[in-house]
Design an enzyme around this catalytic site. Sequence first.
Site, PDB file in Angstrom:
ATOM      1  N   GLU A 207       0.875  -1.230   0.207  1.00 54.52           N
ATOM      2  CA  GLU A 207       0.012   0.012  -0.121  1.00 54.52           C
ATOM      3  C   GLU A 207       0.879   1.296  -0.041  1.00 54.52           C
ATOM      4  O   GLU A 207       2.085   1.353   0.498  1.00 54.52           O
ATOM      5  CB  GLU A 207      -0.937   0.015   1.203  1.00 54.52           C
TER       6      GLU A 207
ATOM      7  N   CYS B 110       3.256   8.601   0.612  1.00 52.56           N
ATOM      8  CA  CYS B 110       3.883   7.592   1.572  1.00 52.56           C
ATOM      9  C   CYS B 110       4.255   6.439   0.814  1.00 52.56           C
ATOM     10  O   CYS B 110       3.139   5.700   0.477  1.00 52.56           O
ATOM     11  CB  CYS B 110       3.071   7.754   2.972  1.00 52.56           C
TER      12      CYS B 110
ATOM     13  N   CYS C  20       7.034  -6.435   7.533  1.00 51.62           N
ATOM     14  CA  CYS C  20       7.871  -6.014   8.431  1.00 51.62           C
ATOM     15  C   CYS C  20       8.226  -6.916   9.590  1.00 51.62           C
ATOM     16  O   CYS C  20       7.442  -7.741  10.110  1.00 51.62           O
ATOM     17  CB  CYS C  20       7.303  -4.706   9.110  1.00 51.62           C
TER      18      CYS C  20
ATOM     19  N   CYS D  18       6.853  -3.598  16.072  1.00 53.29           N
ATOM     20  CA  CYS D  18       6.281  -2.690  16.820  1.00 53.29           C
ATOM     21  C   CYS D  18       4.764  -3.058  17.341  1.00 53.29           C
ATOM     22  O   CYS D  18       4.028  -3.481  16.598  1.00 53.29           O
ATOM     23  CB  CYS D  18       6.524  -1.402  16.162  1.00 53.29           C
TER      24      CYS D  18
ATOM     25  N   CYS E 185       1.740  -1.494  15.584  1.00 54.72           N
ATOM     26  CA  CYS E 185       1.616  -1.467  14.111  1.00 54.72           C
ATOM     27  C   CYS E 185       0.999  -2.616  13.368  1.00 54.72           C
ATOM     28  O   CYS E 185       1.410  -3.793  13.761  1.00 54.72           O
ATOM     29  CB  CYS E 185       3.246  -0.935  13.626  1.00 54.72           C
TER      30      CYS E 185
ATOM     31  N   GLU F 226      10.693  -1.426   7.301  1.00 53.84           N
ATOM     32  CA  GLU F 226      11.861  -0.781   7.832  1.00 53.84           C
ATOM     33  C   GLU F 226      12.884  -0.379   6.687  1.00 53.84           C
ATOM     34  O   GLU F 226      13.517  -1.153   6.290  1.00 53.84           O
ATOM     35  CB  GLU F 226      12.363  -1.564   8.985  1.00 53.84           C
TER      36      GLU F 226
ATOM     37  N   CYS G 172      -0.430   2.955   8.844  1.00 58.33           N
ATOM     38  CA  CYS G 172       0.538   2.024   8.347  1.00 58.33           C
ATOM     39  C   CYS G 172      -0.158   0.601   8.347  1.00 58.33           C
ATOM     40  O   CYS G 172      -0.256   0.062   9.279  1.00 58.33           O
ATOM     41  CB  CYS G 172       1.653   1.748   9.098  1.00 58.33           C
TER      42      CYS G 172
HETATM   43  N1  SAH Z   1       9.638   1.163  10.046  1.00 60.68           N
HETATM   44  C1  SAH Z   1       9.663   2.751   9.999  1.00 60.68           C
HETATM   45  C2  SAH Z   1       8.716   3.273   9.339  1.00 60.68           C
HETATM   46  C3  SAH Z   1       7.396   2.709   9.083  1.00 60.68           C
HETATM   47  S1  SAH Z   1       6.121   3.383  10.249  1.00 60.68           S
HETATM   48  C4  SAH Z   1       9.811   3.009  11.667  1.00 60.68           C
HETATM   49  O1  SAH Z   1       9.505   2.377  12.476  1.00 60.68           O
HETATM   50  O2  SAH Z   1       9.984   4.278  11.739  1.00 60.68           O
HETATM   51  C5  SAH Z   1       6.154   5.276  10.185  1.00 60.68           C
HETATM   52  C6  SAH Z   1       5.644   5.674  11.697  1.00 60.68           C
HETATM   53  O3  SAH Z   1       4.366   5.182  12.062  1.00 60.68           O
HETATM   54  C7  SAH Z   1       6.490   4.926  12.735  1.00 60.68           C
HETATM   55  O4  SAH Z   1       6.827   5.949  13.607  1.00 60.68           O
HETATM   56  C8  SAH Z   1       5.620   4.208  13.506  1.00 60.68           C
HETATM   57  O5  SAH Z   1       6.093   3.603  14.680  1.00 60.68           O
HETATM   58  C9  SAH Z   1       4.306   4.861  13.154  1.00 60.68           C
HETATM   59  N2  SAH Z   1       3.092   3.724  13.513  1.00 60.68           N
HETATM   60  C10 SAH Z   1       2.923   2.639  12.991  1.00 60.68           C
HETATM   61  N3  SAH Z   1       1.725   2.245  13.349  1.00 60.68           N
HETATM   62  C11 SAH Z   1       1.168   3.141  13.788  1.00 60.68           C
HETATM   63  C12 SAH Z   1      -0.183   3.456  14.595  1.00 60.68           C
HETATM   64  N4  SAH Z   1      -1.208   2.306  14.572  1.00 60.68           N
HETATM   65  N5  SAH Z   1      -0.491   4.561  14.977  1.00 60.68           N
HETATM   66  C13 SAH Z   1       0.529   5.500  15.080  1.00 60.68           C
HETATM   67  N6  SAH Z   1       1.495   5.327  14.579  1.00 60.68           N
HETATM   68  C14 SAH Z   1       1.992   4.365  14.319  1.00 60.68           C
END
Ligand code: SAH
Length: 347
Positions: free
Chosen positions: A93, A106, A113, A117, A120, A161, A334
Site C-alpha cells: 500500500e 507515503c 515488516c 512494533c 503497528c 523498515e 500503516c
Molecule cells: N519502520 C519505520 C517506518 C514505518 S512506520 C519506523 O519504524 O519508523 C512510520 C511511523 O508510524 C513510525 O513512527 C511508526 O512507529 C508509526 N506507526 C505505526 N503504526 C502506527 C499506529 N497504529 N499509530 C500511530 N503510529 C503508528
Amino acid sequence: MSKTDIKSLNLAELKELLQDLGDKPFRAKQIYEWLHVKLAVDFDDMTNLSRQLREQLKSSCEITNLKMVDKLVSKEGETTKFLFRLQDGRVLESVLMKYHHGNSVCISSQVGCKMGCKFCASTIGGFERNLTVSEMLDQIYRIQSISGERVSNVVVMGTGEPLDNYDNLVKFVRILTDENGLNISQRNITVSTCGLIDKIKALAEEELQITLALSLHAPNDEVRKQLMPIAERFDIESAIKACVYYYEKTGRRITFEYSLVEGVNDLPAHAIELAGRIKGLNCHINLIPVNPIKERSYRQSEGKNIQNFKNILEKYRINVTIRREMGTDIDAACGQLRKSYMDKASE
Ligand code: SAH
C-alpha cells in the site's frame, strides 16, 4: 536467465547495459527519460528508439509495473490510499496526501515488516521480502500517473523498515532525486526508522540531504521496550546519539516521532523526561495520536492529554507538532488497508 529489472538501474548502469548490447550510450539518457520522467510502462511506448533496439531491450530486460488493486479516497478527498499488486502477486500500500504546500506520497519499503512494533498493523503478518528499487519508485510513478497530480514530497513511512532494505533505499533516493529523472528535491524526502543504529550512521555518510525521522515513542528504555522490540537491541541513548551524528554530518534537523498510547507513554512525567533527554538538540517532535488497530488493545490518548503533553514540551522550548489525523476513515495508518485486504482474501 532472468531479465534485468531496467527501472532499478541508475543512468551509469543503463549506459553500460547499452554498451553491452552494442548500442550507443547516449540512448541511455533517452530510455532513462522514458522510464523516470515520462513514466513509460512498456518498451513500445519508447517511440524515439528503433524497433530493433526495443526488441533487444524486450528480450533482455523487463519494466516492473505495479497494478492498482484498490483505491480509497477519504471523505474530505485529501487522502487517497492505493493498494498495488506486485509482479509476484504480493500486495502493498501507498498513500497520496494533498497538502497546501504540495502532494506527498507515503511509500512502503518492504512487503510486511520484521520489527514487531506492538501498535503497528504492518508487522502482524510478518516479513515477506524487501522491495526492489523499481518497486519503490513505481509507487510514486503510478500514483503520479493515475492521479495526474505532481508529487513533490515523499515519506518512507509505509510498511517496512527502510534501513533494513538499506542498499535499495539509498539507490531509490538517488534515482528519485536525479536531475535526469523526476528530480524531487532531497530535502523533500523523509525516511523514518525504528532506529537501526549502524545503518543511521552509514546513511549519514551518503552525502544526502534527506530528513531522518526516528521512531522514538518513549522517553526511556523501559517504556520503549514495551512498544518496540528494537529497544532490546539498541538503547535509546545510542539511538539518539546516532541521530546527532546524522545531524552533524548532514546539517539536517532530526524529527522524532512519538505515537501517544493511552497510559503507556503519554503521562506528564514522560513528557518531562523526554524533554530532558533531547534538550539542546536541533530537532522536532511529531506527536502522533496512536491509531488503534483491532488486533491490539492499545488506545489512543485523550485529546486533552495529547495537548498537555505538547504544552509541557513547549515549556522546555522544544519544537513540537501534533500530526493531523488524515484518512482514518479509509484505514490510512500503516499497513491497515493491506491487512484488511489480506484478511478478506484468506476468509
Ligand atoms: N519502520 C519505520 C517506518 C514505518 S512506520 C519506523 O519504524 O519508523 C512510520 C511511523 O508510524 C513510525 O513512527 C511508526 O512507529 C508509526 N506507526 C505505526 N503504526 C502506527 C499506529 N497504529 N499509530 C500511530 N503510529 C503508528
